[in-house]
Design a protein around this motif. Structure first.
Motif, PDB file in Angstrom:
ATOM      1  N   THR A 145      -1.783   4.869   4.182  1.00  0.00           N
ATOM      2  CA  THR A 145      -2.368   3.638   4.514  1.00  0.00           C
ATOM      3  C   THR A 145      -0.977   2.903   5.133  1.00  0.00           C
ATOM      4  O   THR A 145      -1.491   2.132   6.585  1.00  0.00           O
ATOM      5  CB  THR A 145      -2.872   2.459   3.750  1.00  0.00           C
ATOM      6  OG1 THR A 145      -3.395   3.701   2.486  1.00  0.00           O
ATOM      7  CG2 THR A 145      -3.296   1.441   3.130  1.00  0.00           C
ATOM      8  N   GLY A 205     -10.818  -3.290   6.700  1.00  0.00           N
ATOM      9  CA  GLY A 205     -10.711  -2.515   5.674  1.00  0.00           C
ATOM     10  C   GLY A 205     -11.354  -0.628   5.528  1.00  0.00           C
ATOM     11  O   GLY A 205     -10.359  -0.324   4.649  1.00  0.00           O
ATOM     12  N   LYS A 206     -12.887  -1.039   5.815  1.00  0.00           N
ATOM     13  CA  LYS A 206     -13.611   0.687   6.206  1.00  0.00           C
ATOM     14  C   LYS A 206     -12.784   1.148   6.770  1.00  0.00           C
ATOM     15  O   LYS A 206     -12.626   2.584   6.513  1.00  0.00           O
ATOM     16  CB  LYS A 206     -14.489   0.362   5.779  1.00  0.00           C
ATOM     17  CG  LYS A 206     -15.467  -0.288   5.545  1.00  0.00           C
ATOM     18  CD  LYS A 206     -17.148  -0.635   5.045  1.00  0.00           C
ATOM     19  CE  LYS A 206     -17.904  -1.742   4.215  1.00  0.00           C
ATOM     20  NZ  LYS A 206     -19.105  -1.326   4.597  1.00  0.00           N
ATOM     21  N   PRO A 231       1.185  -1.339  -0.202  1.00  0.00           N
ATOM     22  CA  PRO A 231       0.136   0.212  -0.298  1.00  0.00           C
ATOM     23  C   PRO A 231       0.666   1.391   0.145  1.00  0.00           C
ATOM     24  O   PRO A 231       2.036   1.170   0.295  1.00  0.00           O
ATOM     25  CB  PRO A 231      -0.828  -0.114   1.105  1.00  0.00           C
ATOM     26  CG  PRO A 231      -0.601  -2.115   1.449  1.00  0.00           C
ATOM     27  CD  PRO A 231       0.356  -1.737   0.707  1.00  0.00           C
ATOM     28  N   GLY A 266      -8.831   2.383   5.451  1.00  0.00           N
ATOM     29  CA  GLY A 266      -8.691   2.680   4.163  1.00  0.00           C
ATOM     30  C   GLY A 266      -8.155   1.789   3.691  1.00  0.00           C
ATOM     31  O   GLY A 266      -7.215   2.289   2.890  1.00  0.00           O
ATOM     32  N   LEU A 267      -8.296   0.590   3.029  1.00  0.00           N
ATOM     33  CA  LEU A 267      -7.666  -0.318   2.923  1.00  0.00           C
ATOM     34  C   LEU A 267      -7.635  -1.021   1.035  1.00  0.00           C
ATOM     35  O   LEU A 267      -8.674  -0.703   0.718  1.00  0.00           O
ATOM     36  CB  LEU A 267      -7.367  -1.926   3.440  1.00  0.00           C
ATOM     37  CG  LEU A 267      -6.739  -1.809   4.810  1.00  0.00           C
ATOM     38  CD1 LEU A 267      -7.064  -3.127   6.032  1.00  0.00           C
ATOM     39  CD2 LEU A 267      -5.729  -1.124   5.539  1.00  0.00           C
ATOM     40  N   ASP A 268      -6.808  -1.329   0.635  1.00  0.00           N
ATOM     41  CA  ASP A 268      -7.286  -2.028  -1.005  1.00  0.00           C
ATOM     42  C   ASP A 268      -6.994  -3.263  -0.953  1.00  0.00           C
ATOM     43  O   ASP A 268      -6.667  -3.505  -0.012  1.00  0.00           O
ATOM     44  CB  ASP A 268      -6.785  -1.501  -1.972  1.00  0.00           C
ATOM     45  CG  ASP A 268      -5.494  -1.486  -1.815  1.00  0.00           C
ATOM     46  OD1 ASP A 268      -4.946  -2.125  -1.523  1.00  0.00           O
ATOM     47  OD2 ASP A 268      -4.804   0.131  -2.633  1.00  0.00           O
ATOM     48  N   GLU A 269      -6.940  -3.810  -2.193  1.00  0.00           N
ATOM     49  CA  GLU A 269      -6.735  -5.396  -1.977  1.00  0.00           C
ATOM     50  C   GLU A 269      -5.625  -5.601  -1.559  1.00  0.00           C
ATOM     51  O   GLU A 269      -4.951  -6.968  -1.710  1.00  0.00           O
ATOM     52  CB  GLU A 269      -7.026  -6.177  -3.735  1.00  0.00           C
ATOM     53  CG  GLU A 269      -6.309  -5.662  -4.574  1.00  0.00           C
ATOM     54  CD  GLU A 269      -6.525  -4.132  -5.403  1.00  0.00           C
ATOM     55  OE1 GLU A 269      -5.643  -3.532  -5.744  1.00  0.00           O
ATOM     56  OE2 GLU A 269      -7.605  -3.646  -4.133  1.00  0.00           O
ATOM     57  N   LYS A 270      -4.457  -4.902  -1.836  1.00  0.00           N
ATOM     58  CA  LYS A 270      -3.014  -5.273  -1.178  1.00  0.00           C
ATOM     59  C   LYS A 270      -3.103  -5.631   0.044  1.00  0.00           C
ATOM     60  O   LYS A 270      -1.704  -5.585   0.279  1.00  0.00           O
ATOM     61  CB  LYS A 270      -2.038  -3.957  -1.381  1.00  0.00           C
ATOM     62  CG  LYS A 270      -2.372  -3.160  -3.054  1.00  0.00           C
ATOM     63  CD  LYS A 270      -1.462  -2.060  -3.000  1.00  0.00           C
ATOM     64  CE  LYS A 270      -1.261  -1.652  -4.657  1.00  0.00           C
ATOM     65  NZ  LYS A 270      -0.297  -0.298  -4.792  1.00  0.00           N
ATOM     66  N   LYS A 285      -2.188 -10.226  -1.065  1.00  0.00           N
ATOM     67  CA  LYS A 285      -2.843  -9.501  -1.569  1.00  0.00           C
ATOM     68  C   LYS A 285      -4.805 -10.544  -1.356  1.00  0.00           C
ATOM     69  O   LYS A 285      -4.249 -11.354  -0.940  1.00  0.00           O
ATOM     70  CB  LYS A 285      -3.284  -9.054  -3.098  1.00  0.00           C
ATOM     71  CG  LYS A 285      -2.267  -9.990  -4.014  1.00  0.00           C
ATOM     72  CD  LYS A 285      -2.170 -10.368  -5.758  1.00  0.00           C
ATOM     73  CE  LYS A 285      -1.415 -11.886  -5.948  1.00  0.00           C
ATOM     74  NZ  LYS A 285      -1.282 -11.375  -7.151  1.00  0.00           N
ATOM     75  N   GLU A 286      -5.869  -9.995  -1.751  1.00  0.00           N
ATOM     76  CA  GLU A 286      -6.773 -10.547  -1.913  1.00  0.00           C
ATOM     77  C   GLU A 286      -7.027 -11.033  -2.585  1.00  0.00           C
ATOM     78  O   GLU A 286      -7.006 -11.383  -3.565  1.00  0.00           O
ATOM     79  CB  GLU A 286      -7.833  -9.011  -2.256  1.00  0.00           C
ATOM     80  CG  GLU A 286      -9.124  -9.998  -2.003  1.00  0.00           C
ATOM     81  CD  GLU A 286     -10.388  -8.625  -2.026  1.00  0.00           C
ATOM     82  OE1 GLU A 286     -11.707  -9.076  -2.074  1.00  0.00           O
ATOM     83  OE2 GLU A 286      -9.550  -7.823  -2.852  1.00  0.00           O
ATOM     84  N   LEU A 308      -8.373  -7.424   5.177  1.00  0.00           N
ATOM     85  CA  LEU A 308      -8.970  -6.459   4.330  1.00  0.00           C
ATOM     86  C   LEU A 308     -10.216  -6.294   5.052  1.00  0.00           C
ATOM     87  O   LEU A 308     -11.385  -5.368   5.171  1.00  0.00           O
ATOM     88  CB  LEU A 308      -8.803  -6.903   3.007  1.00  0.00           C
ATOM     89  CG  LEU A 308      -9.616  -6.286   2.336  1.00  0.00           C
ATOM     90  CD1 LEU A 308      -9.703  -4.182   2.371  1.00  0.00           C
ATOM     91  CD2 LEU A 308      -9.649  -6.338   1.023  1.00  0.00           C
TER      92      LEU A 308
END
Length: 732
Positions: A367, A394-395, A363, A398-402, A424-425, A390
């Protein structure tokens, strides 16, 4: 209304057995009969079962003669020395052959009987020899099912592996051709709840010959339920019975797979028609399963050993690379790719020395900072691991798929030195044997209305898509992490010893340098003064000398002044490190105004516009504060003096517990390639050669600001430079 979960059902004390078995319980000390199954009168000629209570088997020689004359009964004290250890024998009752099993448990001796049945399909096999030459996990379980089919031969035979969350997965299967395959399907944890798994550890072979048959109650005059955990014919729970019926089976047989003293899984067999397996066949099936379990354990151990050897090689290579550096941070940076790969991660973040360095699919810095802050606030352990980071946070972060999965390792929590591995996801699709969602029914039990979990009625394929997870971190990843941790600790210890030795040496050198500073300022001061006076006198006497000679003498006088200034600056630098400081609430405006006016005169720059805005009070040492502003303002006026419209702006602002001064000029700026040596002594910028100076001033400022608990930094481009001085705010 009470709610009864699957794991709350007391399946070890059902109060009844299956119809293929017959049970008598005697007191372990007195050998008097304390309980028995109601159906024993079907094989023993008894006028009234009630007359058995508190009597011994030997009191009925005509009825129990075959039992009391058996090897087990005549040596009962030897065979029942240890609790829950079962012994087997065969006896004839009314001309029919029966298996007799005996074990002691909780103060009672259990005598269990079942008819001997012949399996016409059973064949002697040497396949058990092959388990230890198989070098493939899947082949071991396939071979086991193939071997057991000659003994058990149920319609469906499966190897069922328990997952980390308690659910299960079919990893091997052997079925009749007309049955749908369950291979690869998952089963929820509630199918085999906690207390059932505990029983599978104790009683490792379990058969239900006919789920449709009537159960046989166990009769007893004593209060309390009888624990039937180790009884082979123990009756099944109503929920389990309904579950088997819903699956379309009428009979089931299971064998525990024990790996390293843990319940790894089960061999579970189902038959559409009622079917009993003889005790000898069940024991033999258990032996084959144990052999396959040992072969699997050996296979895993061999693979684990090979992995450990490979890991050790990688760790040694990594150690050699680490030892090339005197800084742990540099060791981590230069080897970040291998540190990422050794844990089979997609990305890595190194957080140390107030810097963040990433490698691979990681990220952004904001993050990563949020994750580190979360870890400080929510974890106390040195290591935190999650494959659902995640999904869980996640919310919030503020995470993403990484950052679906993380391993966070605090190298040094107090200094905020952290390593974070990322995965990653992973698009996870779980194929369930039926919808795993629990269904609740209302039943009447013991005169009370209760809610109970109802078994699934369908085992049709149900696919669940799970988001927010990464691939699982397995035991190998944990071992690799421990290897990296050990390497970091070892390197840190080496660096600590190296730094301590260097610090001791540096302390001696500094003492010698300080002594030298005082020496040159004192011992060389007088000769320089004499040289300057003589040069000035010589200049006055040479009235008729050529202009060239006079210029040379003036040059000598200027160099003497430069040397004296350099000696004074070195002395000031030494004092900035060692002199006693007294922090106090100081007014800065007058000091700034006076220094600014003098600087314009010193650098012959009366045209320089000096704009002095707000000058809040600061917490500092009076002498050192003067030194800081003197060096910074002098530089600002000096290096902008040759501009067409030289301009210097000085402004202070208050922010929370800090006072920040910015001194900006429109001078020559600081080249990018010189920024790394800004605060080093005697280092001058390439574009400053035409200005007078010796490169000591900023070193003095840097040292003073550290001593008074502040900071100095700067921003520079082609349009000029801004120095930023951060002071502590005076106490209110």
């Amino acid at each position: 209304m009470n709610f009864v979960e699957c794991h709350e059902e007391p399946i070890h004390i059902p109060g009844y057995i299956q119809s293929f078995g017959y049970l008598i319980g005697i007191d372990a000390e007195s050998h008097s009969i304390t309980f028995f199954s109601k159906n024993i009168e079907d094989i023993f000629t008894i006028e009234s079962p009630e007359q058995l209570f508190d009597r011994k088997l030997t009191d009925f020689p005509g009825v129990f003669k075959s039992v009391t004359e058996s090897d087990i009964y005549t040596s009962l004290s030897d065979f029942t020395k240890r609790d829950n250890e079962t012994y087997f024998d065969k006896i004839f009752i009314e001309g029919k052959e029966y298996h007799l099993s005996a074990f002691r448990s909780k103060g009672n001796i259990f005598l269990e009987f079942e008819k001997v049945s012949v399996n016409p399909n059973k064949r002697i096999t040497n396949k058990y020899d092959n388990f230890y030459i198989i070098d493939d996990e899947q082949e071991i379980w396939d071979q086991l099912l193939s071997t057991l089919s000659r003994i058990v031969n149920y319609d469906r035979m499966m190897v069922y592996k328990f997952m980390m969350d308690g659910s299960g997965k079919v990893v091997a299967e052997k079925t009749n051709d007309n049955l749908e395959s369950y291979l690869g399907l998952h089963y929820p944890e509630s199918d085999i709840p906690i207390q059932a798994r505990e029983l599978y550890m104790k009683k490792r072979k379990r058969i239900f010959s006919n789920v449709h048959a009537e159960t046989v109650p166990v009769l007893s005059k004593k209060l309390g339920e009888i624990d039937l955990t180790y009884v082979a014919s123990r009756g099944m729970s109503p929920i389990h019975g309904q579950y088997i019926k819903n699956s379309g089976a009428s009979s089931s047989f299971s064998i525990s797979i024990i790996i390293d003293d843990h319940l790894w899984g089960l061999v579970t067999c189902q038959n559409s028609e009622p079917k009993h397996i003889d005790l000898e066949d069940r024991v033999q099936a258990g032996i084959f399963t144990a052999l396959a379990s040992n072969a699997y354990s050996s296979f895993k151990s061999k693979n684990e050993l090979n992995y450990r050897l490979e890991l050790n090689e990688r760790a040694l290579r990594l150690k050699a690379e680490f030892l090339k550096h005197n800084s742990l941070f540099n060791s981590l940076i230069d080897n970040k790719d291998e540190i990422k790969n050794i844990l089979e991660a997609d990305g890595l973040a190194i957080v140390a020395e107030e810097k963040i360095v990433t490698e691979g699919n990681a990220p952004d810095e904001n993050t990563i900072q949020a994750i580190v802050q979360w870890a400080h606030e929510n974890t106390d352990d040195q290591i935190y691991l999650s494959r659902s980071f995640l999904k869980d946070h996640g919310k919030e972060l503020g995470l993403d798929e990484k950052a679906a999965g993380v391993i966070i390792y605090f190298m040094e929590r107090s200094k905020n030195n952290v390593l974070i591995w990322f995965r990653k996801e992973f698009d996870e699709h779980i194929n369930w044997a039926g919808n795993p969602e629990k269904k609740v029914d209302v039943v009447f039990r013991d005169g009370e209305e209760k809610k109970v979990v109802s078994p699934r009625t369908s085992f049709q394929l149900f696919t669940e898509d799970i988001k927010g997870n990464s691939r699982r971190w397995d035991s190998r990843n944990i071992v690799a992490l421990q290897s990296v941790r050990d390497l970091i600790l070892e390197t840190s210890h080496k660096n600590y010893n190296t730094i301590k030795r260097l610090n001791d040496e540096l302390k001696k050198v500094n003492e010698e340098l300080d002594s030298f500073s005082y020496t040159i300022s004192h011992d060389l001061g007088t000769p320089l003064t004499v040289m300057k006076l003589n040069a000035q006198m010589l200049l006055k006497t040479l009235t008729d000398t050529s202009e060239k000679s006079r210029n040379k003498i003036n040059s000598i006088i200027e160099e003497i002044d430069s040397m004296a200034e350099m000696m004074n600056d070195v002395l000031q630098l030494s004092r900035a490190k060692h002199s006693e400081i007294q922090l106090e609430d100081l007014e800065a405006q007058r000091t700034i105004e006076k220094i600014s006016e003098n600087a314009k005169i010193t650098f012959d720059s009366p045209q320089t516009e000096v704009i002095i805005k707000d000058c809040p009070r600061v917490l500092a040492d009076k002498t050192m504060l003067h030194q800081v502003f003197l060096n910074i303002i002098n530089n600002a006026i000096k290096y902008s003096s040759q501009q067409e419209n030289p301009k210097v702006v000085i402004e202070g602002t208050e922010e929370e517990d800090q006072v920040i001064y910015k001194i900006s000029d429109n001078g020559i700026g600081i080249p990018e390639e010189n920024k790394h040596k800004m605060f080093k002594i005697f280092n001058r910028m390439d574009n400053a050669k035409k200005f007078k100076g010796n490169g000591v001033g900023l070193s003095i400022v840097h040292r003073i600001m550290k001593r008074i608990g502040g900071e100095v930094s700067y921003k520079s481009d082609k349009d000029g430079t801004t120095f930023i001085l951060t002071f502590k705010k005076p106490y209110l």
